[in-house]
Write a protein that holds these residues in place. Sequence first.
Motif, PDB file in Angstrom:
ATOM      1  N   SER A  90      11.828 -43.679  95.795  1.00  0.00           N
ATOM      2  CA  SER A  90      13.027 -43.382  95.010  1.00  0.00           C
ATOM      3  C   SER A  90      14.165 -42.969  95.948  1.00  0.00           C
ATOM      4  N   THR A  91      15.315 -42.734  95.368  1.00  0.00           N
ATOM      5  CA  THR A  91      16.499 -42.341  96.132  1.00  0.00           C
ATOM      6  C   THR A  91      16.979 -40.981  95.650  1.00  0.00           C
ATOM      7  N   LEU A  92      17.379 -40.145  96.594  1.00  0.00           N
ATOM      8  CA  LEU A  92      17.913 -38.819  96.292  1.00  0.00           C
ATOM      9  C   LEU A  92      19.107 -38.594  97.208  1.00  0.00           C
ATOM     10  N   ALA A  93      20.217 -38.218  96.645  1.00  0.00           N
ATOM     11  CA  ALA A  93      21.435 -37.951  97.427  1.00  0.00           C
ATOM     12  C   ALA A  93      21.807 -39.144  98.307  1.00  0.00           C
ATOM     13  N   GLY A  94      21.512 -40.342  97.806  1.00  0.00           N
ATOM     14  CA  GLY A  94      21.855 -41.551  98.540  1.00  0.00           C
ATOM     15  C   GLY A  94      20.883 -41.931  99.639  1.00  0.00           C
ATOM     16  N   LEU A  95      19.793 -41.187  99.773  1.00  0.00           N
ATOM     17  CA  LEU A  95      18.795 -41.441 100.816  1.00  0.00           C
ATOM     18  C   LEU A  95      17.451 -41.749 100.176  1.00  0.00           C
ATOM     19  N   LYS A  96      16.678 -42.587 100.821  1.00  0.00           N
ATOM     20  CA  LYS A  96      15.380 -42.999 100.288  1.00  0.00           C
ATOM     21  C   LYS A  96      14.295 -41.969 100.629  1.00  0.00           C
ATOM     22  N   VAL A  97      13.355 -41.811  99.705  1.00  0.00           N
ATOM     23  CA  VAL A  97      12.146 -41.024  99.975  1.00  0.00           C
ATOM     24  C   VAL A  97      11.180 -42.004 100.645  1.00  0.00           C
ATOM     25  N   LEU A  98      10.968 -41.807 101.934  1.00  0.00           N
ATOM     26  CA  LEU A  98      10.286 -42.784 102.783  1.00  0.00           C
ATOM     27  C   LEU A  98       8.769 -42.755 102.700  1.00  0.00           C
TER      28      LEU A  98
END
Length: 91
Positions: free
Chosen positions: A43-51
């Motif tokens: 998913s994405t949070l604050a424009g960054l991906k959860v890797l």
Amino acid sequence: MNQDLIIIGAGNVGAFLAYNLGLFEGSYNLLGFLDDDQAKVGSTLAGLKVLGPVGSIAQFPAGTAVAVGVAAPIARKAIMEKIGHYPLAFP
């Protein structure tokens, strides 16, 4: 040159860190989040991906900066015990 940085914890504290670190352009290259909640991975949070999960920190090069965005002291301690032996930077 910006230092690569991973944020551990894809929750409110992690999002707060991402937002605030983003204000310091030129200092860090925010790569994304690591979180052990499998529902968050991808998913994405604050424009960054959860890797991936926290254990996947081993795939990042030595010297990668890590910010722990977890509020609970016991959880933070467990994370540090899990990743403390990796050659990471803690700004």
